[in-house]
Motif scaffolding. Structure first.
Motif, short mmCIF file in Angstrom:
data_model
loop_
_atom_site.label_atom_id
_atom_site.label_comp_id
_atom_site.label_asym_id
_atom_site.label_seq_id
_atom_site.Cartn_x
_atom_site.Cartn_y
_atom_site.Cartn_z
N TYR A 94 0.87 -1.13 -0.14
CA TYR A 94 -0.02 0.03 -0.04
C TYR A 94 0.93 1.35 0.00
O TYR A 94 1.85 1.46 0.64
CB TYR A 94 -1.03 -0.06 1.33
N CYS A 95 0.39 2.16 -0.83
CA CYS A 95 0.99 3.58 -0.78
C CYS A 95 0.34 4.38 -0.04
O CYS A 95 -0.86 4.57 -0.05
CB CYS A 95 1.30 4.15 -2.37
N ASN A 96 0.86 5.48 1.07
CA ASN A 96 0.33 6.28 1.77
C ASN A 96 0.88 7.67 1.69
O ASN A 96 2.06 7.83 1.61
CB ASN A 96 0.35 5.65 3.29
N VAL A 97 0.01 8.70 1.41
CA VAL A 97 0.71 10.03 1.21
C VAL A 97 0.02 10.90 2.59
O VAL A 97 -1.09 11.07 2.78
CB VAL A 97 -0.11 10.46 0.02
N LEU A 98 1.10 11.43 3.09
CA LEU A 98 0.73 12.12 4.30
C LEU A 98 1.06 13.55 4.03
O LEU A 98 2.05 14.04 3.63
CB LEU A 98 1.78 11.86 5.43
N ASP A 99 -0.06 14.33 3.77
CA ASP A 99 -0.13 15.80 3.34
C ASP A 99 -0.70 16.72 4.50
O ASP A 99 -1.30 16.23 5.22
CB ASP A 99 -1.09 15.74 2.20
N ALA A 100 -0.46 17.98 4.36
CA ALA A 100 -1.20 18.75 5.41
C ALA A 100 -2.69 18.95 5.33
O ALA A 100 -3.29 18.92 6.57
CB ALA A 100 -0.67 20.45 5.24
N GLY A 101 -3.32 18.09 4.32
CA GLY A 101 -4.72 18.09 4.26
C GLY A 101 -5.09 16.89 4.70
O GLY A 101 -6.22 16.66 4.81
N GLY A 102 -4.39 15.89 4.95
CA GLY A 102 -4.72 14.60 5.58
C GLY A 102 -3.58 13.49 5.09
O GLY A 102 -2.94 13.75 4.47
N THR A 103 -4.40 12.14 5.28
CA THR A 103 -3.64 11.11 4.83
C THR A 103 -4.48 10.40 4.12
O THR A 103 -5.62 10.08 4.17
CB THR A 103 -3.09 10.09 6.13
N TYR A 104 -3.74 9.95 2.91
CA TYR A 104 -4.52 9.09 1.79
C TYR A 104 -3.59 7.83 1.33
O TYR A 104 -2.72 7.84 1.36
CB TYR A 104 -4.54 10.01 0.45
N TRP A 105 -4.75 6.88 1.28
CA TRP A 105 -4.37 5.52 0.89
C TRP A 105 -4.79 4.83 -0.26
O TRP A 105 -5.75 5.57 -0.91
CB TRP A 105 -4.76 4.63 2.02
N GLY A 106 -4.05 4.30 -0.80
CA GLY A 106 -4.34 3.45 -2.14
C GLY A 106 -5.07 2.00 -1.85
O GLY A 106 -5.05 1.96 -0.82
N GLN A 107 -5.54 1.40 -2.88
CA GLN A 107 -6.16 0.25 -2.84
C GLN A 107 -5.26 -1.02 -2.48
O GLN A 107 -5.63 -2.20 -2.28
CB GLN A 107 -6.85 -0.32 -3.83
N GLY A 108 -3.82 -0.76 -2.96
CA GLY A 108 -2.93 -1.86 -2.71
C GLY A 108 -2.60 -2.52 -4.19
O GLY A 108 -3.69 -2.66 -5.13
N THR A 109 -1.64 -3.00 -4.15
CA THR A 109 -1.04 -4.11 -5.41
C THR A 109 -0.25 -5.16 -4.48
O THR A 109 0.51 -5.34 -3.74
CB THR A 109 -0.27 -3.23 -6.16
N GLN A 110 -0.77 -6.41 -5.32
CA GLN A 110 -0.32 -7.80 -4.78
C GLN A 110 1.15 -8.09 -5.09
O GLN A 110 1.23 -8.01 -6.63
CB GLN A 110 -1.31 -8.67 -5.14
N VAL A 111 1.97 -8.39 -4.48
CA VAL A 111 3.12 -8.83 -4.69
C VAL A 111 3.31 -10.34 -4.22
O VAL A 111 3.14 -10.49 -3.04
CB VAL A 111 4.12 -8.01 -4.12
#
Length: 115
Positions: A94-111
């Motif tokens: 999963y990728c997570n972006v921590l921004d001044a406006g909040g935190t955002y997650w993607g849906q993920g990619t299987q490895v």
């Protein structure tokens, strides 16, 4: 609306490599810290790598020397280069972006790493 889209996962043999991409839409990630985390069923999500807005990278011992996180702010994308993959690297990433406006997650990619 912010969208975080991971790609690049798949099936690879042990010792192989994959490069994951995290494309972000709706915000500029230039001032954001971005992390890659991974999770297997019935276990806690764990950090795989992180990168600050200044480009400082951090890795847990389990992946240090094998994984490299990088960012291209012109493309609003963060990458995770994974080399010397091992079966225990199998997880949803999963990728997570921590921004001044909040935190955002993607849906993920299987490895999946086969032995």
């Amino acid at each position: 609306q912010v969208q975080v889209v991971e790609s690049g996962g798949g099936l690879v043999q042990a010792g192989g490599s994959l490069r994951l991409s995290c494309a972000v839409f709706g915000i500029n990630i230039g001032n954001s810290t971005v992390t890659w985390s991974r999770q297997v069923p019935r276990k806690r999500r764990e950090l795989a790598a992180s990168i600050t807005s200044g480009g400082d990278a951090n890795y847990p011992a389990s992946v240090k020397g094998r994984f490299t996180i990088s960012r291209d702010n012109t493309k609003n994308t963060v990458y995770l280069q994974m080399n010397s993959l091992m079966p225990e690297d199998t997880a949803v990433y999963y990728c997570n972006v921590l921004d001044a406006g909040g935190t955002y997650w993607g849906q993920g990619t299987q490895v999946t790493v086969s032995s």
